[in-house]
Design an enzyme around this catalytic site. Structure first.
Site, PDB file in Angstrom:
ATOM      1  N   SER A  43      -2.939  -2.989   2.635  1.00 20.71           N
ATOM      2  CA  SER A  43      -2.107  -1.837   2.277  1.00 20.71           C
ATOM      3  C   SER A  43      -0.622  -2.200   2.397  1.00 20.71           C
ATOM      4  O   SER A  43      -0.156  -3.100   1.708  1.00 20.71           O
ATOM      5  CB  SER A  43      -2.482  -0.622   3.132  1.00 20.71           C
ATOM      6  OG  SER A  43      -1.876   0.552   2.640  1.00 20.71           O
ATOM      7  N   ASP A 101      -9.241   3.769  -5.458  1.00 18.80           N
ATOM      8  CA  ASP A 101      -7.917   3.735  -4.821  1.00 18.80           C
ATOM      9  C   ASP A 101      -6.872   4.181  -5.846  1.00 18.80           C
ATOM     10  O   ASP A 101      -6.787   3.604  -6.933  1.00 18.80           O
ATOM     11  CB  ASP A 101      -7.621   2.308  -4.350  1.00 18.80           C
ATOM     12  CG  ASP A 101      -6.315   2.179  -3.582  1.00 18.80           C
ATOM     13  OD1 ASP A 101      -5.529   3.142  -3.538  1.00 18.80           O
ATOM     14  OD2 ASP A 101      -6.075   1.080  -3.029  1.00 18.80           O
ATOM     15  N   HIS A 132      -9.069   3.600  -0.776  1.00 18.27           N
ATOM     16  CA  HIS A 132      -8.016   2.717  -0.287  1.00 18.27           C
ATOM     17  C   HIS A 132      -8.404   2.160   1.089  1.00 18.27           C
ATOM     18  O   HIS A 132      -8.706   2.910   2.017  1.00 18.27           O
ATOM     19  CB  HIS A 132      -6.702   3.489  -0.180  1.00 18.27           C
ATOM     20  CG  HIS A 132      -5.525   2.638   0.201  1.00 18.27           C
ATOM     21  ND1 HIS A 132      -5.012   1.668  -0.635  1.00 18.27           N
ATOM     22  CD2 HIS A 132      -4.775   2.599   1.341  1.00 18.27           C
ATOM     23  CE1 HIS A 132      -3.986   1.086  -0.048  1.00 18.27           C
ATOM     24  NE2 HIS A 132      -3.830   1.623   1.155  1.00 18.27           N
TER      25      HIS A 132
END
Length: 299
Positions: A150, A242, A272
């Protein structure tokens, strides 16, 4: 809770009258390091820079020798989590044991107290620290790789490409990397109210992380140019569930068009950072990572 209704509460923040934030204690569970020999993976914390309070957690599979080193940057939108966060601790313990590898998870300064590029600076410094360290777990190490999840994937992109021109880095792993832009992508529009990373939460993260006065088309968020690094391979991974998948594919395409050796692995469904929450998905990722590392050792 619908995170779109109150992104501050979703992130575990209280918004103060002066626009600063207060983090709610215990909102994100943490796990302590342990060198208990009964554990298949030993962990310990080491300081990097006492002036900035940065540090690293090392993961060492006790039965292995001559290990590759994966320098890892955790996620959290630049504004939350740490190298002690339980979800990253568990994920990295699995990586250390499965590859096997020595993992160095970097704890960097968070925004909004320390806006970008503070995290980039800390993570670049961590690479130099790893190279110079005389710690017994780090001496005699093998090849080095950089990985991030991320926001950590964003850091791995910005720091990894720059540092790969200065030091020997075999590969970069961008795991569900966090990018954005002022104009919504198709996947961001399709998943605007996503349960894990809705647009309102991503917007808040970027507003707290970017330099004051900058919007989401700033290069930290929406990179449009890339340095050509021919000697490093890059793995970009993500999934169709995502909201950021279009951004991730665009960055992978840009890297490839600029001569970087890129491998793209995008699965269906998921969310995600799905491998942090789903052990079966994590096991598949461990094999993907192991295969990627094996392709990077050929000069």
């Amino acid at each position: 809770m619908n995170p779109s209704n109150d992104p501050y509460a979703y992130l575990g923040f209280t918004k103060n009258s002066d626009a600063s934030i207060t983090r709610i204690p215990g909102h994100i569970p943490t796990t302590a390091a342990s060198i208990d020999p009964a554990n298949p993976v030993l962990t310990k914390d080491l300081p990097i820079n006492p002036q900035t309070n940065t540090w690293a957690r090392l993961y060492y599979p006790s039965a292995a020798t001559k290990l590759p080193v994966i320098v890892y940057y955790h996620g959290g939108g630049f504004v939350l989590c740490s190298a002690a966060s339980s979800m990253f601790h568990n994920f990295l313990s699995g990586i250390a044991l499965s590859i096997p590898a020595l993992v160095v998870s970097v704890d960097y300064r968070l925004a909004p107290e320390h806006r970008l590029p503070a995290a980039y600076d800390d993570c670049a410094e961590a690479l130099r620290w790893v190279n110079a360290s005389e710690d017994e777990w780090l001496t005699g190490r093998a090849d080095m790789y950089i990985m991030g999840t991320s926001a950590g994937g964003n850091i791995a992109y910005h720091v990894g490409l720059k540092e790969a021109a200065r030091m020997k880095i075999r590969g970069l792993i961008l795991h569900h990397p966090f990018f954005g832009g002022v104009e919504r992508s198709a996947s961001e529009m399709r998943l605007v109210d996503d349960a894990v990373l809705p647009a309102s939460v991503a917007d808040l993260m970027w507003s707290l992380a970017l330099p004051i006065g900058c919007d989401r088309d700033h290069e930290f968020c929406n990179p449009v140019e890339v340095e050509i690094v021919e000697k490093v391979k890059v793995l970009v991974t993500g999934c169709g569930g995502d909201p950021l998948i279009d951004r991730q594919k665009e960055v992978a395409r840009m890297l490839a068009e600029n001569g970087v050796d890129v491998i793209q692995e995008f699965s269906e469904g998921g969310c995600h950072g799905v491998e942090l929450f789903d052990e079966s998905k994590a096991l598949v990722f461990y094999e993907l990572l192991k295969n990627f590392l094996s392709t990077c050792i050929i000069d």
